[in-house]
Every structure is written in structure tokens, then in C-alpha cells.
Design an enzyme around this catalytic site. Sequence first.
Site, PDB file in Angstrom:
ATOM      1  N   LYS A 197       1.981  10.910   7.506  1.00 37.92           N
ATOM      2  CA  LYS A 197       1.305  11.113   8.563  1.00 37.92           C
ATOM      3  C   LYS A 197       1.675  11.634   9.449  1.00 37.92           C
ATOM      4  O   LYS A 197       1.566  12.639   9.574  1.00 37.92           O
ATOM      5  CB  LYS A 197       1.187   9.584   8.794  1.00 37.92           C
ATOM      6  CG  LYS A 197       0.481   9.245   7.319  1.00 37.92           C
ATOM      7  CD  LYS A 197      -0.533   7.819   7.583  1.00 37.92           C
ATOM      8  CE  LYS A 197      -1.829   7.102   6.554  1.00 37.92           C
ATOM      9  NZ  LYS A 197      -0.653   5.830   5.667  1.00 37.92           N
ATOM     10  N   ASP A 218       8.916   3.347   1.824  1.00 35.84           N
ATOM     11  CA  ASP A 218       8.826   4.014   2.345  1.00 35.84           C
ATOM     12  C   ASP A 218       7.989   3.678   4.031  1.00 35.84           C
ATOM     13  O   ASP A 218       7.560   2.480   4.417  1.00 35.84           O
ATOM     14  CB  ASP A 218       7.357   3.136   1.862  1.00 35.84           C
ATOM     15  CG  ASP A 218       5.910   3.818   1.646  1.00 35.84           C
ATOM     16  OD1 ASP A 218       5.540   5.159   2.884  1.00 35.84           O
ATOM     17  OD2 ASP A 218       4.634   3.963   0.914  1.00 35.84           O
ATOM     18  N   PHE A 229       0.624  -1.543  -0.384  1.00 36.87           N
ATOM     19  CA  PHE A 229       0.218  -0.048  -0.140  1.00 36.87           C
ATOM     20  C   PHE A 229       0.803   1.009   0.046  1.00 36.87           C
ATOM     21  O   PHE A 229       1.889   1.515   0.384  1.00 36.87           O
ATOM     22  CB  PHE A 229      -1.087   0.547   0.674  1.00 36.87           C
ATOM     23  CG  PHE A 229      -2.118   1.588   0.928  1.00 36.87           C
ATOM     24  CD1 PHE A 229      -3.268   0.708   0.509  1.00 36.87           C
ATOM     25  CD2 PHE A 229      -1.503   2.579   2.008  1.00 36.87           C
ATOM     26  CE1 PHE A 229      -4.134   2.325   0.228  1.00 36.87           C
ATOM     27  CE2 PHE A 229      -2.225   3.807   1.760  1.00 36.87           C
ATOM     28  CZ  PHE A 229      -3.652   3.770   0.820  1.00 36.87           C
TER      29      PHE A 229
HETATM   30  C1  LIG Z   1      -0.755   5.967   4.284  1.00 42.24           C
HETATM   31  C2  LIG Z   1       0.202   5.312   3.063  1.00 42.24           C
HETATM   32  C3  LIG Z   1       0.597   6.421   2.199  1.00 42.24           C
HETATM   33  C4  LIG Z   1      -0.621   7.171   1.580  1.00 42.24           C
HETATM   34  O1  LIG Z   1      -0.184   8.646   2.820  1.00 42.24           O
HETATM   35  P1  LIG Z   1      -1.556   9.544   1.606  1.00 42.24           P
HETATM   36  O2  LIG Z   1      -1.517  10.159   2.657  1.00 42.24           O
HETATM   37  O3  LIG Z   1      -3.419   8.512   2.716  1.00 42.24           O
HETATM   38  O4  LIG Z   1      -1.912   9.672   0.980  1.00 42.24           O
HETATM   39  C5  LIG Z   1       1.182   5.886   1.326  1.00 42.24           C
HETATM   40  N1  LIG Z   1       2.052   4.600   2.306  1.00 42.24           N
HETATM   41  C6  LIG Z   1       1.692   4.450   3.679  1.00 42.24           C
HETATM   42  C7  LIG Z   1       2.405   3.109   3.868  1.00 42.24           C
HETATM   43  C8  LIG Z   1       0.854   4.388   4.215  1.00 42.24           C
HETATM   44  O5  LIG Z   1       0.354   3.699   5.350  1.00 42.24           O
END
Ligand SMILES: *Cc1c(COP(=O)(O)O)cnc(C)c1O
Length: 405
Positions: free
Chosen positions: A255, A226, A141
Site C-alpha cells: 500500500k 501484516d 484480511f
Molecule cells: C490490503 C491488504 C492486503 C492485500 O493487499 P493487496 O495489495 O490488495 O493484495 C493484505 N493485508 C492487509 C492487512 C491489507 O489491508
Amino acid sequence: MSDAKTLIDLEDNYGAHNYHPLDVVLSRGEGIWVWDVEGNKYMDFLASYSAVNQGHCHPKIVEALVRQSRKLALTSRAFRNDQLGPFFKELCELTGFEKVLPMNTGAEAVETAIKAARKWGYKVKGVPEGQAEILVFDNNFHGRTTTIVGFSSESQYQDGFGPFTLGFTLLPYGDSDAVRAAMNPNVVAILIEPIQGEGGIIIPPKGYLRLLRELCDQHNALLVVDEIQSGLGRTGKLFAYQHEDIRPDMVTIGKALSGGMYPVSALLADDAVMSVFHPGDHGSTYGGNPVAAAVARTAMRVLLEEGMIENSAKLGSYLMDRLSALDSQHIKEIRGKGLWIGIELHPEAGGARHFCEQLMHDRLLCKETHEHVIRLAPPLMITREELDWALERVERVLATEAVAV
Ligand SMILES: *Cc1c(COP(=O)(O)O)cnc(C)c1O
């Protein structure tokens, strides 16, 4: 003041139905606690997917937001602002990278990493034009843009949204031989979550990130980690990749970078990679705005000064010990690091959502991820007593008989 039912109807009648939230309508938050419109108090065990690691409405972060928005909110990057330089410097000093590229959402940071990796591949590595390949993993994700969902293995994320961007190769997560076999001169990067959060708190085999690091070194490719959900203390270290003592070439964060106050994300890299970007190559109207920079500076400071990363490590092992001692017929496996734990239930348990709904009635807010995993991810400033309060409820709900479905 409107009641919950009226507010839910408004959302459903006027909003797109791209989410399926629990029916709790929140109107206030403080630390680990949130209140609904009827005044009921809940403990937040999701922390907005780890955006609220510092707790809801942390007074220092609120103060930074208010103070900066009274002074100067947006200049665009056509002009400079007095918050951006200090934000970059503090973020580099904290993370050990040489350069920052600020964006807003996590998906934008990932898109930025993809663009950087490709451009580096063509301009520095010498990959033939149009041939750059990025290795990614099943069950990933990384966000919701068309390019990113184009390399998802989740059929619902893709269904109806094609055609997709070329140049991504999906490999089984945690499989070493698959990565070895996939390496070739056109590979510019490997993009990976050090722990798959949305995928159900999946931890790769020990040594996996180290192996990827070695393969990237051997084949002159970039390792892109990520850390948007796993980073900034969630796993008990600043970054989850530190559990394997490696250093990636690029890291995406978002985040908790703002403590839930404002959308702030960034790509971190060293000069050798970041210097592929020249004026006009990439950008964002709001990226690096003064409010974002001021809020993120404070959110980082709070995380460190209040010992939240250590607390995540310490209470995370406590939570794991307590959960592992649980005797419940529903539990298939418990996985996690720091205050980030997934309880995978047997399919016969009738789905994790059902348990999350019961926990909500018991005033504990969790969200299922994938069908059978209850994700536990409280704000990192939770105390042991508060954790005990939550554990009592988790234990109670998991002790119930199998649910009829
Ligand atoms: C939440 C998340 C994203 C995307 O972030 P958004 O602010 O919702 O676009 C990308 N990578 C990971 C691992 C995430 O948990």
C-alpha cells in the site's frame, strides 16, 4: 469528455462486478482532495485503504515515477538494476530488518511470508514434511488469493472458491488462551494484523502482541505481522507493532510503500529466515523493478521528511477526542490509533453505507467496512483545519435521525 452516468455504465457493462463502489467518478487528485468528472471537489477520507498516506499525486513521488520510467522501467530480475540495491538498503535502514524480498501487491507479500515460514519450518526448525501449521485469526484480511481466502473466516470470501490450501488454524482474535492451547511442535508461524483494518479497526487487548512474541520464542515459531494497511505511519508510528515494543520475525508491507503511485510490496525479515530462499525458489517478473524501487524510495523519504508519522499521531488523538465527545444515538463504539478510526454504529442505524453516501453528498469520501463501521483514514498530511472541515460533516451526518430502512 464523458459524464458520470456514461462512465458508470461503461464500468458496469464491461467490467466484472466484484466491487460495489460509491457512484463518484474521480478524475483528479491532489493531496487530501479529489475531483469528480463534473468538477466537484471532495476530501478523501479513505486514502485508497491507506495506500495514499502521502496524499494524492505527491509531486516528488510523481517526479520519481516520471523520471525513472523515462530512463528504465523493467529489467526483470534476470538482470540487476541500479535502483534496487539502494531501495533495499534504505528500506532495511528504515525498518531495522536485514533483508527485503520485493513483490507488487499486498497479497503477494503475504504469500511470500507463508512460503518463507513453511520453508523455514522444514529446513531450519525440522518440522516433518507436509506438517507445517500456521496460526491465523478470525476476522482476518490478508488478501484475495486462493491460499489466503482459504483461511478467511468470512464466508463470502470463500464461497465457491474451494478446495483450499491446508495447514492453517483459525483462532479467535485477541484470545490468549486459544493461542497458548494451539501451540505445538508443528507450528511454524503466527500470522496476524496488529490492528484488523478490513475487519473493522479492531484492536487486540493490550499486551497481546507481546504474548504472541513470547509464545513464538518459547515454541520456536515465527511471528509474522501484516502491516500492509496498518504500517508506514497510519497508526502514528512507523509500524503498529511498535506500540507494543516488540520485534516480529517477518513483516509484510505494501500500500503506502509507493504512496499510491504504483503497486509495490515487500517482505521484511532477518537473514536467519530469508536465507531459506535460494535462486529459483520464488520470484515475480515485476517485483523490484526500477520504477517500483525509485517510487518506493521517494515515497518513504516523503513520509519521513514531511513529518507525516508524527502528524498521524498528533492529529489522530485530536480526531479521537473530538469524535469521542460526539453525542449520537447511532454510535456504538469508536476505536482507533493515529489517523485510523472506526466508528461502529448500532445495527438500528441502518448500516454504515447509508452514512457514507450522505457524507459523499456532503463532499467527504469514506467507505464502510463490514456492515456497521465507518472507517476514517485520511492521508497523513492532513492539517487540523482540514480535519475540522471533515469533522463538521461527520458530526452533522451522525446527528440525523435514525434512517428508514
Ligand atoms: C490490503 C491488504 C492486503 C492485500 O493487499 P493487496 O495489495 O490488495 O493484495 C493484505 N493485508 C492487509 C492487512 C491489507 O489491508
